[in-house]
Design a protein around this motif. Structure first.
Motif, short mmCIF file in Angstrom:
data_model
loop_
_atom_site.label_atom_id
_atom_site.label_comp_id
_atom_site.label_asym_id
_atom_site.label_seq_id
_atom_site.Cartn_x
_atom_site.Cartn_y
_atom_site.Cartn_z
N VAL A 13 1.02 -1.41 -0.05
CA VAL A 13 0.43 -0.03 0.69
C VAL A 13 0.52 1.30 0.05
CG1 VAL A 13 -2.12 -1.26 0.88
CG2 VAL A 13 -0.08 0.06 2.50
N ASP A 17 -0.04 7.02 4.12
CA ASP A 17 -1.82 7.23 4.80
C ASP A 17 -1.87 6.24 5.65
OD1 ASP A 17 -1.58 9.37 2.79
OD2 ASP A 17 -2.17 8.02 1.10
N HIS A 51 -9.83 1.43 6.32
CA HIS A 51 -8.92 2.31 6.06
C HIS A 51 -9.55 2.91 4.92
CE1 HIS A 51 -6.04 4.44 3.38
NE2 HIS A 51 -5.31 4.88 5.18
N GLN A 52 -9.86 4.22 4.57
CA GLN A 52 -10.74 4.68 3.75
C GLN A 52 -10.02 4.17 2.43
OE1 GLN A 52 -9.76 8.52 4.36
NE2 GLN A 52 -8.15 8.61 2.81
N ASN A 53 -9.52 3.13 1.99
CA ASN A 53 -9.28 3.34 0.45
C ASN A 53 -9.65 1.61 0.76
OD1 ASN A 53 -7.71 5.64 0.01
ND2 ASN A 53 -5.42 4.19 0.73
N PRO A 83 -14.45 1.43 -4.50
CA PRO A 83 -13.91 2.38 -3.82
C PRO A 83 -15.15 3.11 -3.49
CG PRO A 83 -13.19 2.55 -5.75
CD PRO A 83 -13.96 1.57 -5.99
N ALA A 86 -13.10 9.54 0.50
CA ALA A 86 -12.41 9.54 1.29
C ALA A 86 -13.78 9.92 2.69
CB ALA A 86 -11.59 10.16 1.41
N HIS A 108 -7.29 9.07 8.49
CA HIS A 108 -7.71 7.89 7.14
C HIS A 108 -8.84 6.46 7.73
CE1 HIS A 108 -5.03 10.51 4.97
NE2 HIS A 108 -4.00 9.75 4.86
#
Length: 220
Positions: A13, A17, A51-53, A83, A86, A108
């Protein structure tokens, strides 16, 4: 309090972040998801973060954070594993994180939701599942109900290996060939024979929602 965390190798990753920890062998890992539970209420407080990702992080139930998110409620995507935007934090939460001296990377991480009871005020079963921790059964996951199944018998042996519905029941499990979590109030039959009858008898003792006790009991 109990914390359950999921990690991936940091080189998989954009580690700038993520919260990154170094293992004893020198390898670095990035935090992608975590559960936090606390016994501040009789049925505990259950919260899960991603995690936002993470693709699919709000799938099935949506994401709900009335405390720290600028957008408190995010609807689940119609298509899974896509996805999400955010999870921007409001000024109040940023101030809390800052006063605690925490790194900005924690902004995040997104609260997907929380549980404090098995059902809502109108009797609807509550659900909570993490796309990483509960991968494969997040569509039925209920942290509180799963952990309510943690129990041992009179010999100190765990009565079920996990909180799954086993065997899967088609009426409860969208995918009977896969894992499925019960949700809603606990089933008395998990703990009693003839529950509610004059001849009811205990067959299992709950271990206060703690799977580690049931799995490592003296009769294990």
């Amino acid at each position: 309090m109990e914390v359950k965390a999921n990690w991936v190798p940091a080189d998989e990753v954009d580690s700038a972040d993520y919260y990154v920890s170094e293992a004893p062998d020198g390898k670095k890992y990035a935090l992608v998801a975590m559960h936090i539970i606390s016994k501040v209420l009789p049925n505990w407080t259950w919260a899960t973060f991603e995690h936002q990702n993470n693709p699919g992080r709000c799938d099935y139930t949506g994401c709900h954070d009335a405390y720290g998110a600028v957008v408190a409620d995010v609807d689940a995507n119609e298509v899974l594993d896509r996805p999400y935007s955010a999870c921007a934090k409001n000024d109040a939460l940023k101030a809390v994180l800052g006063s605690a001296g925490l790194s900005p990377v924690w902004e995040h991480y997104c609260l997907k939701g929380s549980q404090t009871d098995f059902v809502s005020a109108t009797g609807v079963p509550t659900q909570l599942g993490n796309s990483v921790t509960e991968a494969g059964f997040a569509d039925t996951s209920s942290c509180i109900t799963c952990h309510a199944r943690a129990a041992v018998n009179a010999k100190g042996i765990k009565t079920t290996p996990a909180g799954f519905v086993d065997p899967p029941i088609p009426a409860l499990c969208p995918n009977p060939s896969g894992s499925c979590s019960p949700n809603g109030a606990p089933d008395p039959n998990w703990f009693w024979t003839n529950p509610g009858k004059l001849d009811q008898a205990a067959v299992a003792m709950p271990t206060d929602f703690i799977w580690s006790i049931a799995r490592h009991a003296i009769g294990h």
